[in-house]
Scaffold this motif. Sequence first.
Motif, short mmCIF file in Angstrom:
data_model
loop_
_atom_site.label_atom_id
_atom_site.label_comp_id
_atom_site.label_asym_id
_atom_site.label_seq_id
_atom_site.Cartn_x
_atom_site.Cartn_y
_atom_site.Cartn_z
N ALA A 138 0.86 -1.19 0.00
CA ALA A 138 0.00 0.00 0.00
C ALA A 138 0.89 1.24 0.00
CB ALA A 138 -0.89 0.00 1.24
N TRP A 139 0.45 2.29 -0.69
CA TRP A 139 1.19 3.55 -0.67
C TRP A 139 1.17 4.09 0.75
CZ3 TRP A 139 3.91 3.23 -4.66
CH2 TRP A 139 3.39 2.73 -5.85
N LYS A 140 2.30 4.65 1.18
CA LYS A 140 2.40 4.97 2.61
C LYS A 140 2.44 6.46 2.91
CE LYS A 140 7.42 4.48 2.90
NZ LYS A 140 8.55 3.69 3.35
N GLY A 141 1.72 7.26 2.12
CA GLY A 141 1.68 8.70 2.40
C GLY A 141 0.75 9.05 3.54
N PHE A 142 0.97 8.45 4.69
CA PHE A 142 0.11 8.71 5.85
C PHE A 142 0.97 9.15 7.02
CE2 PHE A 142 -2.49 5.88 3.29
CZ PHE A 142 -3.74 6.48 3.36
N ASP A 143 0.29 9.57 8.07
CA ASP A 143 0.97 10.02 9.29
C ASP A 143 1.95 8.96 9.79
OD1 ASP A 143 1.29 11.61 11.78
OD2 ASP A 143 0.31 9.85 12.64
N TRP A 144 3.16 9.36 10.01
CA TRP A 144 4.24 8.44 10.37
C TRP A 144 3.98 7.67 11.66
CZ3 TRP A 144 7.39 6.42 7.29
CH2 TRP A 144 8.52 5.78 7.76
N ASP A 145 3.53 8.38 12.70
CA ASP A 145 3.28 7.71 13.98
C ASP A 145 2.18 6.66 13.84
OD1 ASP A 145 5.18 9.22 15.25
OD2 ASP A 145 3.76 10.74 15.94
N THR A 146 1.16 7.01 13.02
CA THR A 146 0.06 6.06 12.81
C THR A 146 0.58 4.80 12.13
OG1 THR A 146 -1.38 7.97 12.49
CG2 THR A 146 -2.29 5.83 11.92
N LEU A 147 1.39 4.98 11.08
CA LEU A 147 1.94 3.81 10.38
C LEU A 147 2.77 2.95 11.33
CD1 LEU A 147 3.02 5.31 6.93
CD2 LEU A 147 0.95 4.00 7.47
N ASN A 148 3.51 3.60 12.23
CA ASN A 148 4.30 2.83 13.19
C ASN A 148 3.42 2.04 14.15
OD1 ASN A 148 7.09 3.00 12.71
ND2 ASN A 148 7.06 5.17 13.24
N ARG A 149 2.31 2.68 14.57
CA ARG A 149 1.39 1.95 15.46
C ARG A 149 0.77 0.76 14.73
NH1 ARG A 149 -0.28 7.13 16.98
NH2 ARG A 149 -2.16 6.88 15.72
N LEU A 150 0.40 0.96 13.46
CA LEU A 150 -0.18 -0.14 12.68
C LEU A 150 0.84 -1.26 12.49
CD1 LEU A 150 -2.26 1.88 10.06
CD2 LEU A 150 -3.16 0.48 11.92
N HIS A 151 2.09 -0.88 12.38
CA HIS A 151 3.17 -1.88 12.31
C HIS A 151 3.24 -2.66 13.62
CE1 HIS A 151 7.02 -3.77 12.03
NE2 HIS A 151 7.60 -2.94 12.88
N ASN A 152 3.16 -1.92 14.75
CA ASN A 152 3.21 -2.59 16.06
C ASN A 152 2.00 -3.49 16.29
OD1 ASN A 152 5.66 -1.42 16.73
ND2 ASN A 152 4.72 0.38 17.69
N LYS A 153 0.87 -3.16 15.64
CA LYS A 153 -0.33 -3.99 15.79
C LYS A 153 -0.30 -5.20 14.85
CE LYS A 153 -3.42 -0.33 17.43
NZ LYS A 153 -4.53 0.60 17.13
N GLY A 154 0.75 -5.30 14.03
CA GLY A 154 0.89 -6.48 13.17
C GLY A 154 0.21 -6.35 11.81
N TYR A 155 -0.25 -5.14 11.46
CA TYR A 155 -0.96 -4.96 10.19
C TYR A 155 -0.01 -4.60 9.04
CZ TYR A 155 -5.19 -4.88 13.05
OH TYR A 155 -6.19 -5.20 13.92
N LEU A 156 1.10 -3.99 9.39
CA LEU A 156 2.04 -3.55 8.35
C LEU A 156 3.43 -4.05 8.68
CD1 LEU A 156 1.13 0.26 8.08
CD2 LEU A 156 0.24 -1.61 6.68
#
Length: 156
Positions: free
Chosen positions: A31-49
């Motif tokens: 997925a293109w990742k032009g989103f808020d950096w902290d949010t993407l990191n949280r989604l990574h920590n939740k196992g989605y990214l």
Amino acid sequence: MKYDEDKVDDCTLALLYLVAHGREEGYGARAWKGFDWDTLNRLHNKGYLSNPVGKTKSVAMTEQGFLQAKSLFEKHFMNKTDTIAFPNFTAPAKKRWNQIPEGTRKDILDNVWCPHCRTGISMRLREGVIEERCLVLRGTCNLCKGEVARVIEPPE
Ligand SMILES: [Zn+2]
């Protein structure tokens, strides 16, 4: 700025569905990742990214992330009439189904055992038939999209 991070995570993940590509069944997508950096990191920590750090313009979505994104996108951004296909009922099955009070019908569809998820789930109803005097409802699990069925005994 204080805000509900989980809500932002949900909506961001839902929007990632819109910019997802390279879908591989069982292996997630990108997925293109032009989103808020902290949010993407949280989604990574939740196992989605996968870890969003890197020079590429897209991020890998896990299978779980892709399915969750799809379901959140449908929940937040699609009209209910678009997502719930009109179920196919045979005439006798429809008659029996309509005799069940609406609230009970909803309870029935919200409490179906999914053999794949091994838990009670809500079912997306596809068809209804009468088999050996029982009303048999068939459809898909809203969680895993697997095939599920619910048998309703004939009234006494
Ligand atoms: Zn399931």
